[in-house]
Design a protein around this motif. Structure first.
Motif, PDB file in Angstrom:
ATOM      1  N   VAL A  71      15.991   3.565   1.814  1.00  0.00           N
ATOM      2  CA  VAL A  71      14.929   2.975   1.008  1.00  0.00           C
ATOM      3  C   VAL A  71      15.015   3.591  -0.376  1.00  0.00           C
ATOM      4  CG1 VAL A  71      12.453   2.661   0.722  1.00  0.00           C
ATOM      5  CG2 VAL A  71      13.466   2.558   3.006  1.00  0.00           C
ATOM      6  N   ASP A  72      15.218   2.739  -1.372  1.00  0.00           N
ATOM      7  CA  ASP A  72      15.383   3.180  -2.760  1.00  0.00           C
ATOM      8  C   ASP A  72      16.502   4.218  -2.824  1.00  0.00           C
ATOM      9  OD1 ASP A  72      13.291   1.463  -3.450  1.00  0.00           O
ATOM     10  OD2 ASP A  72      11.792   2.998  -3.027  1.00  0.00           O
ATOM     11  N   VAL A 122       9.355   5.750   7.565  1.00  0.00           N
ATOM     12  CA  VAL A 122       9.559   5.738   6.116  1.00  0.00           C
ATOM     13  C   VAL A 122       8.219   5.978   5.428  1.00  0.00           C
ATOM     14  CG1 VAL A 122      11.554   4.188   6.172  1.00  0.00           C
ATOM     15  CG2 VAL A 122       9.264   3.220   6.018  1.00  0.00           C
ATOM     16  N   ARG A 123       8.272   6.502   4.221  1.00  0.00           N
ATOM     17  CA  ARG A 123       7.070   6.659   3.413  1.00  0.00           C
ATOM     18  C   ARG A 123       7.245   5.841   2.148  1.00  0.00           C
ATOM     19  NH1 ARG A 123       2.548   9.419   3.088  1.00  0.00           N
ATOM     20  NH2 ARG A 123       1.606   9.787   1.036  1.00  0.00           N
ATOM     21  N   LEU A 124       6.231   5.005   1.849  1.00  0.00           N
ATOM     22  CA  LEU A 124       6.323   4.081   0.733  1.00  0.00           C
ATOM     23  C   LEU A 124       5.142   4.246  -0.206  1.00  0.00           C
ATOM     24  CD1 LEU A 124       7.306   0.846   2.707  1.00  0.00           C
ATOM     25  CD2 LEU A 124       8.845   2.300   1.384  1.00  0.00           C
ATOM     26  N   ILE A 160       9.032  -3.765   8.196  1.00  0.00           N
ATOM     27  CA  ILE A 160       8.321  -2.537   7.829  1.00  0.00           C
ATOM     28  C   ILE A 160       6.864  -2.738   8.212  1.00  0.00           C
ATOM     29  CG2 ILE A 160       7.513  -1.120   5.911  1.00  0.00           C
ATOM     30  CD1 ILE A 160      10.210  -1.580   4.572  1.00  0.00           C
ATOM     31  N   ASP A 161       6.343  -1.839   9.038  1.00  0.00           N
ATOM     32  CA  ASP A 161       5.015  -2.026   9.641  1.00  0.00           C
ATOM     33  C   ASP A 161       4.143  -0.795   9.354  1.00  0.00           C
ATOM     34  OD1 ASP A 161       2.869  -2.825  11.123  1.00  0.00           O
ATOM     35  OD2 ASP A 161       3.934  -2.946  13.031  1.00  0.00           O
ATOM     36  N   GLN A 183       0.835  -1.196   0.000  1.00  0.00           N
ATOM     37  CA  GLN A 183       0.000   0.000   0.000  1.00  0.00           C
ATOM     38  C   GLN A 183       0.871   1.247   0.000  1.00  0.00           C
ATOM     39  OE1 GLN A 183      -1.562  -1.109   4.007  1.00  0.00           O
ATOM     40  NE2 GLN A 183      -1.199   1.048   4.514  1.00  0.00           N
ATOM     41  N   ASP A 184       0.233   2.389  -0.240  1.00  0.00           N
ATOM     42  CA  ASP A 184       0.882   3.680  -0.071  1.00  0.00           C
ATOM     43  C   ASP A 184       0.757   4.097   1.389  1.00  0.00           C
ATOM     44  OD1 ASP A 184       1.362   3.905  -2.816  1.00  0.00           O
ATOM     45  OD2 ASP A 184      -0.626   4.766  -3.160  1.00  0.00           O
ATOM     46  N   GLY A 185       1.707   4.897   1.857  1.00  0.00           N
ATOM     47  CA  GLY A 185       1.524   5.493   3.169  1.00  0.00           C
ATOM     48  C   GLY A 185       2.749   5.492   4.046  1.00  0.00           C
ATOM     49  N   GLU A 186       2.534   6.025   5.256  1.00  0.00           N
ATOM     50  CA  GLU A 186       3.594   6.091   6.261  1.00  0.00           C
ATOM     51  C   GLU A 186       3.741   4.727   6.939  1.00  0.00           C
ATOM     52  OE1 GLU A 186       5.423   8.713   6.743  1.00  0.00           O
ATOM     53  OE2 GLU A 186       4.295  10.090   5.448  1.00  0.00           O
ATOM     54  N   ALA A 187       4.970   4.378   7.242  1.00  0.00           N
ATOM     55  CA  ALA A 187       5.242   3.111   7.917  1.00  0.00           C
ATOM     56  C   ALA A 187       6.447   3.286   8.837  1.00  0.00           C
ATOM     57  CB  ALA A 187       5.497   1.997   6.901  1.00  0.00           C
TER      58      ALA A 187
END
Length: 894
Positions: free
Chosen positions: A818-819, A852-854, A877-878, A791-795
């Motif tokens: 991340v990336d 992190v934001r994914l 990653i949660d 999903q998109d969002g903060e983790a």
């Protein structure tokens, strides 16, 4: 063809029943074993011969005897090290020691060849009686030279275990049994019992003489200078305060008394045959800071004066007397008298503020009491003539919590820290702190095996090496060993990504774990025996790994064992091949569960807290950090282990049932019962408490009460051992997560930004961490992980590292990226005894959290070591910001 092959295997298995004409038979299957001794030998050799004679009686029903026509010839060399050589020469088996101790070790090596375990007495591991010949081929040659010069034990004699068990109050008969074990394990140094209630070693008649007869070097701990036991020997009423500033003359007289006693009693030491090792420096009476000083400058000045004065006292009252005992001592200098300085606790800060420790004195480095080395010598310190040493805890009394019941330190941690110390030139003195050698049997043997031969376990295995090609990146390694597993249907390629598991494909490299047997096969063919095992999660072999190499010495091409294999070999040696192999996965799982939380830590309590807030400075069990799901999974995992070890108990050979109970059943069932006691409802909790008491009673009464008083179910009567339980947290957790073990990094070559040296590659350390496969990262090395975000969002990104210490005066940093986002630098360096440090050593992981934001879809996570001594274990990653969890949920169970 298969029939012929089976006949060949049968002949190979019988081995000694088919003796070639050129072989030298040293036991013919019916007559007593005989030996001849060339020339005069030292008392330690006589002790070893007596042990050998008794060993042969257990094996052959006849004691070994001396005979001038014997096929075994014993030769005592006059060298300086403890090595030995066993060879066939002129129709005889020649056992030649480099010195007296080496000769003793060589004699007892013959006992091992005959099937006598080092734990024959302490572990009740009775050997098989045999009536088949024992022989060696005419080309046989076995030569050993110790890796570490002084190898030994510090007896942690608190008010349980050895002291209440000892029939002579830690006197010569108790020490005799301990010295016998030390000879079998090739140890040569003892720091005697020294806690309140135990008589000082030198004050008990016969103790020193017994040590001399076994060739044991006597030293003392960090708070016992010049072989004095301050707790038992300093009489404040007679001598005044133990204060070097205000009472220097009395303190010096006190030290001189022991120096004179040591040089005049028992067998006189020589340059080649030292019997004493002197600890320099000064602390308080019992493991406290030095009295009479305050402030950094005053502490430095006082300690410097103490060391300078102690050196003069050794010269005047020990060395000068030593020189008068014979002409061979005339060239003895102070630098040849073994001396050690131990910068433990606050003494490290004093040393680093400018203390001058003479170059010939050994600097002995310490762990943090929980197995993680706090400092290692720098480049200049590694050049010291006195070399380096390590004081390492396999048990401990103190904050944040004792662990003095079961020995649960992970073998991978012992290996990794001691190998690292050795590579930093700590090769002079290794001492393991043990509260009971019987309880700590395996860990102690592993520690001393490494001290004897650091290359007995191979290092440097990566997921990109092959056995055949020593590092070829084209093929994944077939035998990166450990023991905890996925299932046998996980493939190597897909285990890196749990979201993409394909359980329809059979495992290409088979696990010996919960749901597979040693006859499971490559490519799923159950008619063929397994040849290889899975990497990362579930890999384990008893076979040696050809050509895998050893870190630090470039020794490639020699067979070696992994840490997991070392444990497996030990279990096989104690309980036979069938039982040892069958219970091995269960014992690995026991180490994994106890790494997640030691049995002593299950109450989430601490000791040595503020006594104004906590009665006696001890907290009481309250809430567990396990979730309800984690708790049940943990209990289920223990139930599976219990079922395994119970199933195989009837197949344990006669004469080893007590050994099986002590080394397998008690630690498994006691740890399982502690889990149930702390996590179950009241009725089951009480039942588990009673089970621990019954197990302990049986331990102390087995073998006709031989071990009465040795095992305590409640060391120091801490609250966690009572009729208590904990409460689960009530926190709903909703949201997706991605969790991995660190060893599941991408199968493409990682981004190694250093040279191609074996020391500059990530190395998987079996039997370390919650994953049982932690990854050691040299500085500059990057691990890459591919994952799909659901999903998109903060983790939250959780990284779980082994809670190591910097090892130098610098930092302990790694960065996560991340990336192509901005890297985040994380430091694991924490103040000693800070709350963060306490939580890390109790958990067995240093857990950090990074936001992190994914976006939905594929990503890459990079973990790079910025300093040395970084060891990665797991990450997660949660997308649930308030999730309650204790263990990162990488695989089934907790």
């Amino acid at each position: 063809m298969k029939h012929i092959y089976r006949i060949f295997l049968t002949i190979l298995a019988l081995g000694t029943t088919v003796v070639a004409a050129a072989d030298v038979v040293w036991y013919d299957g019916k007559s007593p074993v005989t030996y001849q001794v060339q020339g005069k030998v030292s008392p330690v050799v006589e002790q070893a011969l007596q042990m050998f004679a008794e060993d042969m009686e257990l094996v052959t029903t006849h004691q070994a005897v001396s005979d001038k026509h014997a096929p075994i010839r014993i030769v005592q060399g006059r060298g300086a090290d403890d090595g030995f050589c066993i060879r066939v020469q002129d129709g005889q088996v020649v056992v030649e020691g480099h010195n007296a101790r080496g000769t003793a070790y060589g004699i007892l090596e013959l006992s091992r060849m005959a099937g006598v375990s080092p734990w024959v007495w302490w572990g009740d591991v009775r050997p098989h009686s045999r009536f088949l010949p024992l022989s060696l081929p005419d080309t046989f040659r076995l030569e050993h030279t110790p890796s570490v010069e002084y190898r030994g034990i510090f007896i942690n004699d608190e008010d349980w275990s050895l002291r209440p068990w000892s029939k002579d109050n830690m006197g010569p008969q108790t020490y005799k049994r301990l010295f016998q074990l030390m000879l079998r394990l090739r140890a040569n140094t003892l720091w005697p019992a020294m806690h309140p209630g135990t008589p000082a070693f030198f004050t008990v008649a016969g103790n020193k003489e017994m040590a001399d007869s076994f060739g044991i070097v006597i030293g003392t701990s960090h708070c016992e200078p010049l072989l004095r036991n301050n707790v038992a020997e300093w009489d404040a009423e007679q001598r005044g305060p133990y204060n070097y500033i205000t009472n220097r003359e009395q303190v010096q007289n006190y030290w001189v008394e022991r120096l004179k006693e040591v040089v005049s009693s028992g067998q006189r030491p020589t340059v080649d045959n030292q019997r004493a090792m002197f600890t320099l420096g000064m602390r308080g009476i019992h493991d406290g800071s030095m009295e009479g000083v305050s402030g950094p400058e005053e502490k430095l000045s006082a300690l410097q004066q103490v060391i300078d004065d102690q050196r003069e006292l050794i010269k005047k009252h020990y060395l000068s007397k030593l020189r008068k005992t014979g002409s061979n001592h005339q060239s003895t200098g102070l630098e040849q008298v073994p001396q050690v300085f131990i910068p433990y606790k606050e003494v490290l800060e004093i040393m680093e503020s400018g203390l001058r420790v003479p170059d010939d004195v050994t600097l002995m480095w310490c762990d943090d009491n929980y197995g993680y080395l706090t400092r290692l010598p720098d480049a200049e310190q590694q050049k010291r003539k006195g070399g380096g040493g390590v004081y390492y805890h396999l048990s401990y009394w103190g904050r944040p919590h004792d662990y003095l019941w079961l020995s649960t330190t992970q073998p991978g941690l012992i290996y990794e820290e001691m190998r690292t110390a050795y590579d930093h030139n700590c090769r002079r003195l290794w001492i393991a702190n043990v509260h009971d050698p019987k309880v700590a049997a395996y860990q102690l043997e592993l520690f001393l095996d490494l001290a004897w031969n650091i290359d007995c376990i191979c290092h440097g295995l990566t997921r990109f090496d092959t056995v055949e090609e020593n590092g070829s990146p084209e093929k994944p390694r077939k035998t990166v060993d450990s023991c905890h597993g996925f299932t046998r249907f996980n493939t190597v390629e897909e285990s890196k990504n749990q979201e993409k598991e394909n359980r329809e494909k059979p495992c290409k490299t088979v696990a010996i774990c919960h749901d597979s047997t040693r006859f499971d096969t490559v490519e799923g063919n159950r008619e063929k025996p397994c040849k290889t095992v899975a990497i990362c999660h579930d890999s384990t072999r008893l076979d040696t790994v050809e050509g895998s190499g050893n870190r630090g010495n470039g020794n490639r091409g020699k067979p070696c064992l992994t840490v997991a294999n070392h444990l497996k070999r030990w279990l096989v040696s104690q309980f036979g091949g069938q039982v040892g192999e069958a219970i091995f996965p269960a014992m690995c799982e026991l180490y994994r569960l106890n790494a997640i939380r030691r049995p002593e830590f299950m109450g989430w309590t601490q000791v040595e807290l503020d006594k104004k807030r906590y009665p006696g400075g001890k907290s009481v069990p309250g809430s567990t950090q396990f979730t309800l799901t984690e708790g049940y999974r943990r209990m289920e995992a223990f139930a599976r282990i219990e079922a395994t070890v119970d199933t195989w108990r009837p197949l344990v050979m006669d004469g080893r049932q007590d050994a099986y109970f002590a080394h397998v059943l008690y630690p498994v069932h006691a740890a399982a019962a502690m889990t149930r006691k702390m996590l179950s409802y009241e009725t089951e909790s009480l039942r588990a408490y009673e089970e621990i008491q019954q197990l302990t009673e049986h331990y102390n009464t087995m073998n006709d009460g031989k071990w009465q008083g040795l095992m305590s179910a409640a060391p120091r009567d801490l609250p966690v051992f009572g009729k208590v339980r904990t409460q689960f947290p009530q926190h709903p957790s909703v949201g997706r997560l991605i969790a991995r073990n660190a060893c599941d990094y991408s199968l493409s070559r990682p981004n190694v930004q250093t040279t191609n040296s074996p020391n500059d590659q990530p190395t998987i350390i079996p039997m370390l961490g919650h994953s049982m496969n932690a990854v050691a990262l040299p500085r500059g090395v990057t691990l890459t992980y591919e994952f799909d975000s659901p999903q998109d969002g903060e983790a939250q990104l959780y990284t779980a590292m082994i809670p190591t210490q910097p090892g130098d005066r610098g930092d302990l940093r790694y960065q996560v990226t991340v990336d192509n986002q901005e890297p985040v630098v994380i430091s694991l360096k924490t103040p000693y005894r800070s709350e963060q440090w306490k939580q890390s050593v109790l958990r067995g992981q240093a857990l950090t959290k990074t936001p992190v934001r994914l976006s939905k879809g594929p990503h890459k996570l990079h973990i790079q070591a910025l300093d040395d001594h970084i060891i990665a274990d797991q990450w997660m990653i949660d997308f649930c910001p308030d999730r309650a969890f204790y263990a990162i949920p990488v695989s089934k169970g907790t």
